[in-house]
Each structure stands twice: as C-alpha cells, then as structure tokens.
Enzyme design. Structure first.
Site, mmCIF file in Angstrom:
data_model
loop_
_atom_site.group_PDB
_atom_site.id
_atom_site.type_symbol
_atom_site.label_atom_id
_atom_site.label_comp_id
_atom_site.label_asym_id
_atom_site.label_seq_id
_atom_site.Cartn_x
_atom_site.Cartn_y
_atom_site.Cartn_z
ATOM 1 N N LYS A 149 52.891 3.574 19.650
ATOM 2 C CA LYS A 149 52.456 4.976 19.548
ATOM 3 C C LYS A 149 51.119 5.200 20.243
ATOM 4 C CE LYS A 149 52.288 4.900 15.038
ATOM 5 N NZ LYS A 149 52.715 3.509 14.808
ATOM 6 N N ARG A 181 48.786 -8.223 19.410
ATOM 7 C CA ARG A 181 47.906 -7.083 19.688
ATOM 8 C C ARG A 181 46.446 -7.528 19.619
ATOM 9 N NH1 ARG A 181 48.752 -1.344 16.886
ATOM 10 N NH2 ARG A 181 48.769 -2.529 14.931
ATOM 11 N N ARG A 226 43.121 -7.419 14.701
ATOM 12 C CA ARG A 226 42.776 -6.612 13.521
ATOM 13 C C ARG A 226 43.138 -7.351 12.244
ATOM 14 N NH1 ARG A 226 45.537 -0.913 14.896
ATOM 15 N NH2 ARG A 226 46.144 -1.180 12.725
ATOM 16 N N ARG A 255 53.180 -3.643 5.656
ATOM 17 C CA ARG A 255 53.086 -2.374 6.397
ATOM 18 C C ARG A 255 54.461 -1.880 6.834
ATOM 19 N NH1 ARG A 255 48.991 -3.814 10.857
ATOM 20 N NH2 ARG A 255 49.130 -1.633 11.446
HETATM 21 P P1 ADP Z 1 49.322 1.160 13.552
HETATM 22 O O1 ADP Z 1 48.644 1.068 14.892
HETATM 23 O O2 ADP Z 1 49.811 -0.138 13.065
HETATM 24 O O3 ADP Z 1 50.368 2.215 13.489
HETATM 25 P P2 ADP Z 1 47.090 2.679 12.533
HETATM 26 O O4 ADP Z 1 45.924 2.295 13.345
HETATM 27 O O5 ADP Z 1 47.759 3.970 12.848
HETATM 28 O O6 ADP Z 1 48.158 1.501 12.543
HETATM 29 O O7 ADP Z 1 46.695 2.675 10.990
HETATM 30 C C1 ADP Z 1 46.082 1.567 10.386
HETATM 31 C C2 ADP Z 1 46.008 1.804 8.893
HETATM 32 O O8 ADP Z 1 45.208 2.985 8.636
HETATM 33 C C3 ADP Z 1 47.333 2.079 8.205
HETATM 34 O O9 ADP Z 1 48.014 0.890 7.861
HETATM 35 C C4 ADP Z 1 46.877 2.865 6.980
HETATM 36 O O10 ADP Z 1 46.307 2.008 5.997
HETATM 37 C C5 ADP Z 1 45.743 3.715 7.540
HETATM 38 N N1 ADP Z 1 46.233 5.021 8.021
HETATM 39 C C6 ADP Z 1 46.239 5.474 9.306
HETATM 40 N N2 ADP Z 1 46.765 6.702 9.380
HETATM 41 C C7 ADP Z 1 47.102 7.056 8.111
HETATM 42 C C8 ADP Z 1 47.702 8.214 7.527
HETATM 43 N N3 ADP Z 1 48.090 9.277 8.263
HETATM 44 N N4 ADP Z 1 47.883 8.197 6.184
HETATM 45 C C9 ADP Z 1 47.526 7.163 5.428
HETATM 46 N N5 ADP Z 1 46.969 6.046 5.909
HETATM 47 C C10 ADP Z 1 46.758 5.978 7.243
HETATM 48 P P1 ADP Z 2 51.033 1.493 17.425
HETATM 49 O O1 ADP Z 2 49.964 2.470 17.799
HETATM 50 O O2 ADP Z 2 52.391 2.124 17.277
HETATM 51 O O3 ADP Z 2 50.678 0.656 16.252
HETATM 52 P P2 ADP Z 2 50.242 0.046 19.850
HETATM 53 O O4 ADP Z 2 50.274 1.081 20.917
HETATM 54 O O5 ADP Z 2 48.934 -0.412 19.364
HETATM 55 O O6 ADP Z 2 51.207 0.476 18.631
HETATM 56 O O7 ADP Z 2 51.080 -1.222 20.387
HETATM 57 C C1 ADP Z 2 51.268 -2.374 19.571
HETATM 58 C C2 ADP Z 2 51.179 -3.628 20.447
HETATM 59 O O8 ADP Z 2 52.281 -3.681 21.349
HETATM 60 C C3 ADP Z 2 49.937 -3.685 21.319
HETATM 61 O O9 ADP Z 2 49.546 -5.028 21.443
HETATM 62 C C4 ADP Z 2 50.397 -3.098 22.655
HETATM 63 O O10 ADP Z 2 49.615 -3.599 23.738
HETATM 64 C C5 ADP Z 2 51.833 -3.621 22.716
HETATM 65 N N1 ADP Z 2 52.750 -2.707 23.397
HETATM 66 C C6 ADP Z 2 52.737 -1.349 23.436
HETATM 67 N N2 ADP Z 2 53.778 -0.860 24.147
HETATM 68 C C7 ADP Z 2 54.503 -1.950 24.554
HETATM 69 C C8 ADP Z 2 55.718 -2.106 25.322
HETATM 70 N N3 ADP Z 2 56.401 -1.045 25.785
HETATM 71 N N4 ADP Z 2 56.170 -3.373 25.523
HETATM 72 C C9 ADP Z 2 55.496 -4.437 25.021
HETATM 73 N N5 ADP Z 2 54.342 -4.361 24.306
HETATM 74 C C10 ADP Z 2 53.859 -3.131 24.071
#
Ligand code: ADP
Ligand code: ADP
Ligand code: ZN
Length: 213
Positions: free
Chosen positions: A13, A127, A160, A171
């Site tokens: 995302k 990541r 992280r 998660r």
């Molecule tokens: P990811 O990249 O794995 O999708 P995020 O960076 O979006 O993770 O979020 C990391 C953590 O921050 C989540 O696991 C949650 O604990 C918290 N968090 C982020 N966005 C939200 C939200 N909209 N509501 C509740 N918790 C959130």
């Molecule tokens: P989210 O915000 O949904 O948690 P991230 O954008 O941080 O996800 O991506 C999660 C991990 O996967 C990161 O290490 C990123 O560099 C990698 N990644 C993202 N898109 C791709 C893809 N299309 N193929 C392989 N790895 C990816």
C-alpha cells in the site's frame, strides 16, 4: 481525486501510495507514518499508540479518527489525497464517510492491493524502513542502492519492531478480522477496485494508473 489503499499489512500500500501521490500531486496520508513520527518525537499520542503497535494490535479508533479528519481538512487536501492504512475498521470507514458527507464530498476509489498471506511474511521480514523520511525498501525485491542506507536521505534503515515474525502473524489475524470487511463495505459503496499485488511494483502501479485514468 480521493483514494483509499486497502490490503494486508505488507501488501505494498505504502509503496504504491507514494507513487500515486507523486503522479497526481496529492498528499500521501499514512496513519502508520503519523504514529511512528509521534513515537519518535515522544508525544503522548506516540506513547499510547506504541503500546498497541508493538503487540500487532490496532490503535483504538478514538485515537485515530479525529487525527485523520483534521488532516484531510488541511489546505493541501483540497485537490484530493491518498489514504494509506486508514480506514482499518468499519467504524473508521463510517466516520470517514460521515465527515465527507458533511462537506458534500465522497471518496472516489478504494484500491485493494491483493496479496495472499503466504507472501506477506516474506514481504515483512525483508522490509527495511527509514524512520527519518518514511521511505521503504525490500532487501530482495526493492533494495536500496547501498545496503542499510536510505537512498532518499542517507539515514540508517531498520527492521521495524512490528515486522518481526512473531508480530506479523498477529497483524495478519487482526487484518482478516477487522480490516478485510472493508472490502465488502467499499464494494457496496461502488468504488472498490482490485489489483494483483504479487506482480512487480511497476506493474502494480500501471494497473492502478489504468484504474484512476
Ligand atoms: P503496514 O505498513 O504493515 O500496513 P502501518 O504502517 O500502516 O502498517 O501501521 C502500523 C501499525 O500502526 C498498525 O499495525 C497499527 O497498530 C497502527 N495503525 C496504523 N493505522 C491505523 C489505523 N487506521 N487504525 C488503527 N491502528 C492503526
Ligand atoms: P504496506 O504499506 O502495505 O504495509 P509496503 O509498501 O511497505 O506495504 O511494502 C511491504 C514490503 O514489500 C516492503 O519491503 C516493500 O519494499 C515490498 N514491496 C512493495 N511492493 C512490492 C512488490 N510489488 N513486489 C515485491 N515487493 C514489494
Ligand atoms: Zn530516508
């Protein structure tokens, strides 16, 4: 253009949201980044959020919703915005819909970046994040030019705390239970689009731009 990114943790995302924000010149709003910035700065919100984040749990809606509602009313959001990591629960989605309705607006697209659970653990363990500028890499798929160093700002990259395998499964469980129902919510609202997130980053972005075009 007002866009929501949906998908499991690690689906890509953030990677896609940054590119969308750059292409369409709209702000990228990541609640995860906002919480991490608060933790780094030692704020009260950061202290509270960290307790939940470290356990792989969601931060309570009361601490999350107002923050986003305030952010999307700032001037730079007038042309639109891309939400990354919000909403993550049905009450958050309802709060967003209601806040926009009040000002006669609605979201345009909810894009589900679809990646099966089997691929997620690898995505998360590989990541590497820059806590200074928010850039994200993957040690195999999207490596930085120099190992362990951010291309953008030269800071040290980290795994992280919540990307360690013991937290990732929690998660994913939380995602399936609390966030996945949003796919149905936005499908019913008629704005859901789905992309295959297992493709290379560039191909996923191409599919998204075709949807937004
Ligand atoms: P990811 O990249 O794995 O999708 P995020 O960076 O979006 O993770 O979020 C990391 C953590 O921050 C989540 O696991 C949650 O604990 C918290 N968090 C982020 N966005 C939200 C939200 N909209 N509501 C509740 N918790 C959130
Ligand atoms: P989210 O915000 O949904 O948690 P991230 O954008 O941080 O996800 O991506 C999660 C991990 O996967 C990161 O290490 C990123 O560099 C990698 N990644 C993202 N898109 C791709 C893809 N299309 N193929 C392989 N790895 C990816
Ligand atoms: Zn950086």
């Amino acid at each position: 253009m007002k866009i929501i990114m949906l998908g499991a943790p690690g689906a890509g995302k953030g990677t896609q949201a940054k590119q969308i924000a750059a292409k369409y010149d709209i702000p990228h709003i990541s609640t995860g980044d906002i919480f991490r910035a608060n933790i780094k700065n030692g704020t009260e919100l950061g202290k509270k959020a960290k307790e939940y984040m470290d356990q792989g749990l969601l931060v309570p809606d009361e601490l999350t919703c107002d923050l986003v509602m305030d952010r999307i009313q700032e001037d730079d959001c007038a042309k639109g915005f891309v939400l990354d990591g919000f909403p993550r629960t049905i009450p958050q989605a309802e709060a967003l819909t209601a806040a926009l309705e009040k000002i006669g607006q609605k979201m345009d697209f909810a894009i589900d970046v679809d990646v099966p659970d089997e691929n997620i653990v690898n995505r998360m363990s590989g990541r590497r994040a820059c806590l200074e500028c928010g850039a994200t890499y993957h040690i195999v798929a999207i490596p930085p030019k120099q190992e362990g160093v951010c291309d953008n700002c030269g800071s040290k990259l980290v795994l992280r705390d919540d990307d360690k395998p013991e937290t990732v499964q929690k998660r994913l469980d939380v995602y399936h239970e609390q966030t996945q129902p949003l796919i149905d919510y936005y499908n019913k609202a008629g704005i859901l689009k789905s992309v295959d997130g297992t493709q290379p980053m560039e191909k996923v972005f191409e599919d998204i731009t075709n949807i937004l075009a």
